[in-house]
Design a protein around this motif. Structure first.
Motif, PDB file in Angstrom:
ATOM      1  N   PHE B  96       1.056   6.259  20.576  1.00 33.64           N
ATOM      2  CA  PHE B  96       2.394   6.806  20.393  1.00 33.64           C
ATOM      3  C   PHE B  96       2.589   7.947  21.392  1.00 33.64           C
ATOM      4  CE2 PHE B  96       0.913   5.418  16.167  1.00 33.64           C
ATOM      5  CZ  PHE B  96       1.834   4.420  15.926  1.00 33.64           C
ATOM      6  N   ARG B  97       3.822   8.274  21.643  1.00 38.83           N
ATOM      7  CA  ARG B  97       4.156   9.341  22.612  1.00 38.83           C
ATOM      8  C   ARG B  97       3.408   9.121  23.927  1.00 38.83           C
ATOM      9  NH1 ARG B  97       6.315  14.687  20.183  1.00 38.83           N
ATOM     10  NH2 ARG B  97       7.176  13.916  18.243  1.00 38.83           N
ATOM     11  N   SER B  98       3.361   7.872  24.322  1.00 37.19           N
ATOM     12  CA  SER B  98       2.661   7.521  25.551  1.00 37.19           C
ATOM     13  C   SER B  98       3.592   6.642  26.386  1.00 37.19           C
ATOM     14  CB  SER B  98       1.362   6.790  25.188  1.00 37.19           C
ATOM     15  OG  SER B  98       0.566   6.625  26.315  1.00 37.19           O
ATOM     16  N   ASP B  99       3.106   6.120  27.480  1.00 30.57           N
ATOM     17  CA  ASP B  99       3.892   5.177  28.282  1.00 30.57           C
ATOM     18  C   ASP B  99       2.933   4.208  28.977  1.00 30.57           C
ATOM     19  OD1 ASP B  99       3.045   6.207  30.865  1.00 30.57           O
ATOM     20  OD2 ASP B  99       4.363   7.910  30.523  1.00 30.57           O
ATOM     21  N   PRO B 100       3.465   3.161  29.605  1.00 33.69           N
ATOM     22  CA  PRO B 100       2.571   2.124  30.151  1.00 33.69           C
ATOM     23  C   PRO B 100       1.631   2.605  31.255  1.00 33.69           C
ATOM     24  CG  PRO B 100       4.777   1.248  29.909  1.00 33.69           C
ATOM     25  CD  PRO B 100       4.868   2.720  29.646  1.00 33.69           C
ATOM     26  N   ILE B 101       1.822   3.812  31.746  1.00 35.95           N
ATOM     27  CA  ILE B 101       0.887   4.355  32.743  1.00 35.95           C
ATOM     28  C   ILE B 101      -0.096   5.300  32.058  1.00 35.95           C
ATOM     29  CG2 ILE B 101       0.699   5.732  34.858  1.00 35.95           C
ATOM     30  CD1 ILE B 101       3.579   4.708  35.519  1.00 35.95           C
ATOM     31  N   LYS B 102       0.464   6.168  31.215  1.00 39.22           N
ATOM     32  CA  LYS B 102      -0.330   7.247  30.611  1.00 39.22           C
ATOM     33  C   LYS B 102      -1.363   6.733  29.601  1.00 39.22           C
ATOM     34  CE  LYS B 102       1.647  10.596  28.115  1.00 39.22           C
ATOM     35  NZ  LYS B 102       2.594  11.661  27.731  1.00 39.22           N
ATOM     36  N   TYR B 103      -1.052   5.596  28.971  1.00 38.61           N
ATOM     37  CA  TYR B 103      -1.944   5.146  27.894  1.00 38.61           C
ATOM     38  C   TYR B 103      -3.334   4.784  28.424  1.00 38.61           C
ATOM     39  CZ  TYR B 103      -2.329   0.153  28.845  1.00 38.61           C
ATOM     40  OH  TYR B 103      -2.666  -1.059  29.402  1.00 38.61           O
ATOM     41  N   ARG B 104      -3.395   4.458  29.723  1.00 41.23           N
ATOM     42  CA  ARG B 104      -4.693   4.058  30.293  1.00 41.23           C
ATOM     43  C   ARG B 104      -5.693   5.213  30.260  1.00 41.23           C
ATOM     44  NH1 ARG B 104      -1.787   1.792  35.429  1.00 41.23           N
ATOM     45  NH2 ARG B 104      -0.571   0.145  34.459  1.00 41.23           N
ATOM     46  N   GLN B 105      -5.174   6.421  30.301  1.00 44.43           N
ATOM     47  CA  GLN B 105      -6.067   7.592  30.205  1.00 44.43           C
ATOM     48  C   GLN B 105      -6.063   8.147  28.784  1.00 44.43           C
ATOM     49  OE1 GLN B 105      -3.643   7.894  33.056  1.00 44.43           O
ATOM     50  NE2 GLN B 105      -5.181   6.652  34.072  1.00 44.43           N
ATOM     51  N   ASP B 106      -5.725   7.309  27.810  1.00 46.14           N
ATOM     52  CA  ASP B 106      -5.651   7.719  26.412  1.00 46.14           C
ATOM     53  C   ASP B 106      -4.690   8.880  26.223  1.00 46.14           C
ATOM     54  OD1 ASP B 106      -7.332   5.784  25.548  1.00 46.14           O
ATOM     55  OD2 ASP B 106      -9.123   7.030  25.573  1.00 46.14           O
ATOM     56  N   GLY B 107      -3.633   8.914  27.048  1.00 49.01           N
ATOM     57  CA  GLY B 107      -2.628   9.966  26.919  1.00 49.01           C
ATOM     58  C   GLY B 107      -1.730   9.722  25.724  1.00 49.01           C
ATOM     59  N   GLY B 108      -1.218  10.784  25.142  1.00 43.09           N
ATOM     60  CA  GLY B 108      -0.349  10.666  23.969  1.00 43.09           C
ATOM     61  C   GLY B 108      -1.153  10.734  22.690  1.00 43.09           C
ATOM     62  N   ILE B 109      -0.536  10.256  21.619  1.00 44.75           N
ATOM     63  CA  ILE B 109      -1.206  10.270  20.317  1.00 44.75           C
ATOM     64  C   ILE B 109      -1.753   8.876  20.052  1.00 44.75           C
ATOM     65  CG2 ILE B 109      -0.805  10.479  17.840  1.00 44.75           C
ATOM     66  CD1 ILE B 109       1.396  12.575  18.772  1.00 44.75           C
ATOM     67  N   VAL B 110      -3.032   8.817  19.772  1.00 46.92           N
ATOM     68  CA  VAL B 110      -3.679   7.518  19.565  1.00 46.92           C
ATOM     69  C   VAL B 110      -4.088   7.419  18.099  1.00 46.92           C
ATOM     70  CG1 VAL B 110      -5.575   6.007  20.261  1.00 46.92           C
ATOM     71  CG2 VAL B 110      -4.560   7.581  21.920  1.00 46.92           C
ATOM     72  N   TYR B 111      -3.693   6.323  17.489  1.00 49.34           N
ATOM     73  CA  TYR B 111      -4.149   6.054  16.121  1.00 49.34           C
ATOM     74  C   TYR B 111      -5.032   4.814  16.184  1.00 49.34           C
ATOM     75  CZ  TYR B 111      -4.144   4.385  11.325  1.00 49.34           C
ATOM     76  OH  TYR B 111      -4.542   3.915  10.095  1.00 49.34           O
ATOM     77  N   GLU B 112      -6.289   5.004  15.833  1.00 48.85           N
ATOM     78  CA  GLU B 112      -7.238   3.885  15.842  1.00 48.85           C
ATOM     79  C   GLU B 112      -7.593   3.530  14.414  1.00 48.85           C
ATOM     80  OE1 GLU B 112     -10.427   4.094  18.691  1.00 48.85           O
ATOM     81  OE2 GLU B 112     -11.684   2.813  17.419  1.00 48.85           O
ATOM     82  N   PHE B 113      -7.473   2.271  14.133  1.00 47.79           N
ATOM     83  CA  PHE B 113      -7.685   1.785  12.774  1.00 47.79           C
ATOM     84  C   PHE B 113      -8.770   0.719  12.856  1.00 47.79           C
ATOM     85  CE2 PHE B 113      -5.958  -1.406   9.591  1.00 47.79           C
ATOM     86  CZ  PHE B 113      -6.372  -0.712   8.477  1.00 47.79           C
ATOM     87  N   ASN B 114      -9.956   1.032  12.305  1.00 49.20           N
ATOM     88  CA  ASN B 114     -11.045   0.065  12.424  1.00 49.20           C
ATOM     89  C   ASN B 114     -11.863   0.014  11.127  1.00 49.20           C
ATOM     90  OD1 ASN B 114     -12.946   2.191  12.474  1.00 49.20           O
ATOM     91  ND2 ASN B 114     -12.735   2.380  14.715  1.00 49.20           N
ATOM     92  N   GLU B 115     -12.991  -0.668  11.198  1.00 47.08           N
ATOM     93  CA  GLU B 115     -13.785  -0.900   9.977  1.00 47.08           C
ATOM     94  C   GLU B 115     -14.410   0.385   9.435  1.00 47.08           C
ATOM     95  OE1 GLU B 115     -16.173  -3.704  12.023  1.00 47.08           O
ATOM     96  OE2 GLU B 115     -15.435  -5.384  10.816  1.00 47.08           O
TER      97      GLU B 115
END
Lengths: 470, 217
Positions: B96-115
């Motif tokens: 979230f709060r990212s864009d198709p360039i910035k997300y590659r550097q984990d820019g913005g807010i990342v929500y990871e949902f895993n086991e």
């Protein structure tokens, strides 16, 4: 000139004008060179402003007594939101080209045009539509394209490297017989590329199917080995076959001196081609913003026009005998100066489609595909550069040009400057009466010259733009 | 002569038809969710096109290796909602709060949902871990992301994963990337944040006033 011929020329001019207006209209409606993406960012800023005010009453206060303080505190919270729009400009084409020329073999050897390697070395004595050629040349004909473009064709589940393209003009001339020429405006091409190397300059194999529709109707199937582009310069080896018809009303049949009816043309060909200001992007490059795009050249341009003083007795610019400040002109078309990756990348190799230098009556020279080496010096970033070079060409004039240009970049499209040089030239080939009647016979001469130059559609790059420096 | 002219016009028309049909072919890496609603979501596949597939008007299947960017034009203060069903693999990441360039550097807010649970990162830095909200295969969970000004809220089903403020600028994009898994997103919805849902108002009393105003209306 007969009335009929004048009418035909007027009709042709009218058609060219309509085509140009249509092109301008279309380009106005669509931006076919740049893909624009706009990302919106909302920035939120929160502020708290606290005002503390102490109103001290004049006079003494009694101590030891609980006394209300005169201090007042006011707190204001404020939130401001502003949008920031970031625009990303990406190239939106696979290929854009100003001019491509191919010298072909495969036509009838008895009617060779003699336009030479790459199809750009014509026999100037025979430049007319009534010329039927001769049997003295290896290259029997040529293919010419002006204003070509290719865009991504995303079909077959986005299969790789397919393009859809067209040109403003395409002419396939198997030999010198005008009725056998296949000519079309805006022919439609579908191409598939296979890249052998994925680094600049790209080496690729291209298969293409093209359809021309007016004034000739034809199908052109071809394969080519492409090298380029670097600074807009490309080399190509072609193998193909073109087949089509010219109706009896078509321009080519009407121009034919043998008065033929409709013609059917079947022309297998092999050829070597060169193209100028022909820029090629691979698909990954279309995802690199223009501002970060890698450039290979110090200078790429459509036209360099220089007005020269050389001390000749006669002027090439005026027919009268009166003295003028500038008596000569140098016209260079479709220029590129490609940076060489050594010695700070300042050395360059350059080429143009032609260089016409006229210093005075009977002192002029024409060089097709002049080649040059030079050293590019950036004096002031973004503004001023110096460009000493040695240039040579062999046809139709054997010419050596030692020159230096001082360039002032006025915009990305325009630059101006001073030029100084020494030209040695001799012309041993006949240039035909059209040229010699206008400019006189180009003899052998050598002269210093000095003048000012204007680069039109001429873009100068700076060290930070060159890809070797990135 | 007239016949000749008509022939040329017909040829020109045919060429224009071919050109236009080719030139306006839809981009195979773009599709629209919720097309029939007032809040269509523009989606772009940032990976190979076969890795993301629209399977319904508001459903999308993202295979292993797929990356999908969703956005609504000019919408930065938004409420994103979807049901996540991970059929195989280990998790999913939302940017979230990212864009198709910035997300590659984990820019913005990342929500990871895993086991192992739910994790929130901001510009690469760890913000929150919730062990109790974890992925169960073939057991759909509803995710909500609300952003309003500098505040944002991540909800998984009825549980709050994180609510906080950030200095990261809000963007239009939500980028979804499965982690070695195949994920189906259903009932995908992206809309303006509703007035009654706003939580970025200046004080509690303001919010109460706003709610009261809405109730009265």
């Amino acid at each position: 000139m007969s009335n009929l011929a004048q009418n035909n020329i007027m009709k042709l001019n009218y058609k060219v004008l309509v085509a140009l207006l249509m092109t301008l209209g279309l380009t106005g409606c669509f931006n076919f060179t740049t893909r624009v993406e706009r990302d919106l960012y909302t920035i939120t800023e929160r502020d708290t402003i606290t005002y503390i005010e102490q109103k001290n009453a004049p006079g003494n206060r009694d101590n030891g007594v609980i006394f209300p303080s005169s201090r007042t505190i006011e707190s204001y919270r404020d939130m401001q939101q502003r949008d920031s729009l970031v625009q990303h400009d990406y190239p939106d084409f696979i290929r854009l080209s100003i001019f491509e020329s191919v010298g072909t073999i495969g036509g009838n050897n008895n009617y060779s045009t003699g336009s030479g390697l790459f199809g750009i070395f014509p026999n100037y004595q025979k430049l007319s539509s009534s010329n039927r050629g001769d049997s003295s040349s290896l290259f029997t004909g040529g293919i010419y394209r002006v204003g070509s473009g290719e865009w991504r064709l995303r079909w077959f589940r986005d299969a790789k490297d397919w393009t859809l393209g067209t040109s403003i003009f395409e002419g396939i001339f198997p030999d010198a017989r005008v009725e056998n020429s296949l000519v079309s405006i805006f022919p439609l091409y579908v191409k598939k590329r296979w890249y052998i190397t994925d680094k600049i300059p790209y080496l690729s194999v291209t298969a293409s199917v093209g359809v021309g529709w007016y004034p000739s109707q034809y199908l052109n199937l071809s394969g080519s080995l492409d090298l380029g582009s670097m600074g807009g310069l490309n080399l190509r080896a072609y193998l193909g076959v073109a087949a089509g018809v010219n109706t009896k009303n078509s321009y080519m049949v009407r121009q034919s001196p043998i008065g033929t009816d409709a013609t059917t043309v079947f022309a297998p060909y092999a050829g070597l081609g060169i193209s100028f200001l022909d820029f090629h992007n691979s698909v990954p490059e279309t995802y690199i913003e223009w501002k970060d795009h890698p450039h290979s050249s110090w200078d790429v341009g459509i036209l360099q026009l220089s007005f020269l003083y050389s001390g000749t007795d006669s002027s090439a610019l005026s027919s009268g005998s009166g003295k003028t400040l500038f008596n000569g002109v140098m016209i260079k078309a479709l220029n590129t100066n490609i940076s060489l990756p050594f010695a700070n990348n300042n050395f360059y190799f350059g080429a143009s489609l032609f260089n016409l230098v006229a210093l005075g009556k009977n002192e002029w020279a024409l060089g097709i595909l002049p080649l040059r080496v030079g050293y590019w010096v950036t004096l002031l970033p973004d503004e001023l550069s110096l460009d000493p070079y040695i240039e040579t060409s062999f046809y139709p004039s054997a010419m050596y040009n030692f020159a230096a240009r001082l360039n002032l970049r006025l915009s990305k499209f325009l630059n101006g400057g001073l030029i100084i040089g020494y030209l040695v030239s001799s012309t041993n080939y006949s240039l035909g009466r059209d040229l010699t009647d206008s400019f006189g016979n180009p003899g052998s001469f050598s002269r210093f010259y000095l003048g000012f130059s204007v680069g039109i559609g001429d873009r100068i790059f700076y060290p930070e733009n060159i890809r070797y420096n990135k | 002569m007239n016949k000749y002219k008509y022939k040329i016009y017909l040829q020109a028309l045919a060429m224009l038809t071919v050109l236009s049909s080719c030139a306006f072919l839809p981009s195979p890496d773009e599709f629209v969710l919720d097309k029939r609603t007032n809040s269509p979501i523009e989606c772009r596949i940032l990976s190979t096109i076969d890795s993301v597939e629209q399977i319904n008007d508001s459903e999308v299947l993202i295979s292993n290796g797929g990356i999908c960017a969703m956005k609504r034009e000019d919408l930065t203060q938004s409420h994103f909602m979807c049901n996540i069903n991970v059929s195989a693999g280990s998790g999913i990441r939302f940017y979230f709060r990212s864009d198709p360039i910035k997300y590659r550097q984990d820019g913005g807010i990342v929500y990871e949902f895993n086991e192992r649970g739910s994790f929130v990162f901001e510009n690469g830095g760890h913000v929150q871990t919730v062990d109790s909200i974890r992925l169960q295969r073939n057991f759909p969970i509803q995710l909500q992301f609300k952003q309003d000004g500098s505040k944002y809220l991540i909800l998984a089903d009825c549980d709050t994963v994180y609510q906080g403020t950030t200095t990261v600028a809000a963007t239009e994009f939500i980028i979804i990337k499965p982690i070695s898994s195949n994920v189906t997103l259903t009932r995908v919805h992206l809309d303006h944040i509703f007035e009654y849902d706003k939580f970025n108002v200046q004080s509690k009393s303001d919010k109460e006033q706003l709610l009261e105003k809405l109730r009265n209306n």
